[in-house]
Design a protein around this motif. Sequence first.
Motif, PDB file in Angstrom:
ATOM      1  N   THR A  51       0.822  -1.199   0.000  1.00  0.00           N
ATOM      2  CA  THR A  51       0.000   0.000   0.000  1.00  0.00           C
ATOM      3  C   THR A  51       0.863   1.259   0.000  1.00  0.00           C
ATOM      4  O   THR A  51       2.087   1.186   0.041  1.00  0.00           O
ATOM      5  CB  THR A  51      -0.921  -0.045   1.249  1.00  0.00           C
ATOM      6  OG1 THR A  51      -1.780   1.085   1.240  1.00  0.00           O
ATOM      7  CG2 THR A  51      -0.131  -0.074   2.539  1.00  0.00           C
ATOM      8  N   THR A  52       0.192   2.397  -0.042  1.00  0.00           N
ATOM      9  CA  THR A  52       0.822   3.704   0.191  1.00  0.00           C
ATOM     10  C   THR A  52      -0.099   4.462   1.141  1.00  0.00           C
ATOM     11  O   THR A  52      -1.297   4.166   1.214  1.00  0.00           O
ATOM     12  CB  THR A  52       0.967   4.522  -1.119  1.00  0.00           C
ATOM     13  OG1 THR A  52      -0.327   4.758  -1.657  1.00  0.00           O
ATOM     14  CG2 THR A  52       1.852   3.811  -2.130  1.00  0.00           C
ATOM     15  N   PRO A  53       0.432   5.447   1.867  1.00  0.00           N
ATOM     16  CA  PRO A  53      -0.394   6.184   2.822  1.00  0.00           C
ATOM     17  C   PRO A  53      -1.500   7.011   2.169  1.00  0.00           C
ATOM     18  O   PRO A  53      -2.516   7.287   2.780  1.00  0.00           O
ATOM     19  CB  PRO A  53       0.592   7.109   3.530  1.00  0.00           C
ATOM     20  CG  PRO A  53       1.946   6.658   3.157  1.00  0.00           C
ATOM     21  CD  PRO A  53       1.832   5.842   1.912  1.00  0.00           C
TER      22      PRO A  53
ATOM     23  N   ASP B  67       4.258  -0.588   3.300  1.00  0.00           N
ATOM     24  CA  ASP B  67       4.199   0.687   2.568  1.00  0.00           C
ATOM     25  C   ASP B  67       5.309   0.676   1.525  1.00  0.00           C
ATOM     26  O   ASP B  67       6.491   0.690   1.872  1.00  0.00           O
ATOM     27  CB  ASP B  67       4.383   1.840   3.554  1.00  0.00           C
ATOM     28  CG  ASP B  67       4.344   3.213   2.893  1.00  0.00           C
ATOM     29  OD1 ASP B  67       4.418   3.304   1.651  1.00  0.00           O
ATOM     30  OD2 ASP B  67       4.255   4.205   3.642  1.00  0.00           O
TER      31      ASP B  67
END
Length: 85
Positions: free
Chosen positions: A11-13, A36
Motif C-alpha cells: 500500500t501507500t499512505p 508501505d
Amino acid sequence: MTDAASFTMYTTPWCGYCKRLKSQLDREGIGYQIVDIEQVPEAVEIVEKVNGGNQTVPTLVYADGSAQTNPSLMAVKEKLAELAG
C-alpha cells in the motif's frame, strides 16, 4: 475471522482504495500485514512483478504466492476461504 495476518497488503499512505479496503477488513476482523511501498523499496519490485510493471496498490499477496490487485472485500473473503480449504 482471524487476528493473525492472513496476507500482506502492499500500500501507500495516500491510496484511497487501500484505506477503504483496510477499513472493510478491520470491520470484518480479517488480519493482514501492511507494507508501505514508499518506505520499503524492495516491496516495489514485488508489486511491479505482480502488476505488469505497474506500482498498483492495494496489492495483496497470499501465503500460496497468489496475488490480487485492488480486490473487493468479497474477493478477499473468497480467497481466504479457498486457502483455508
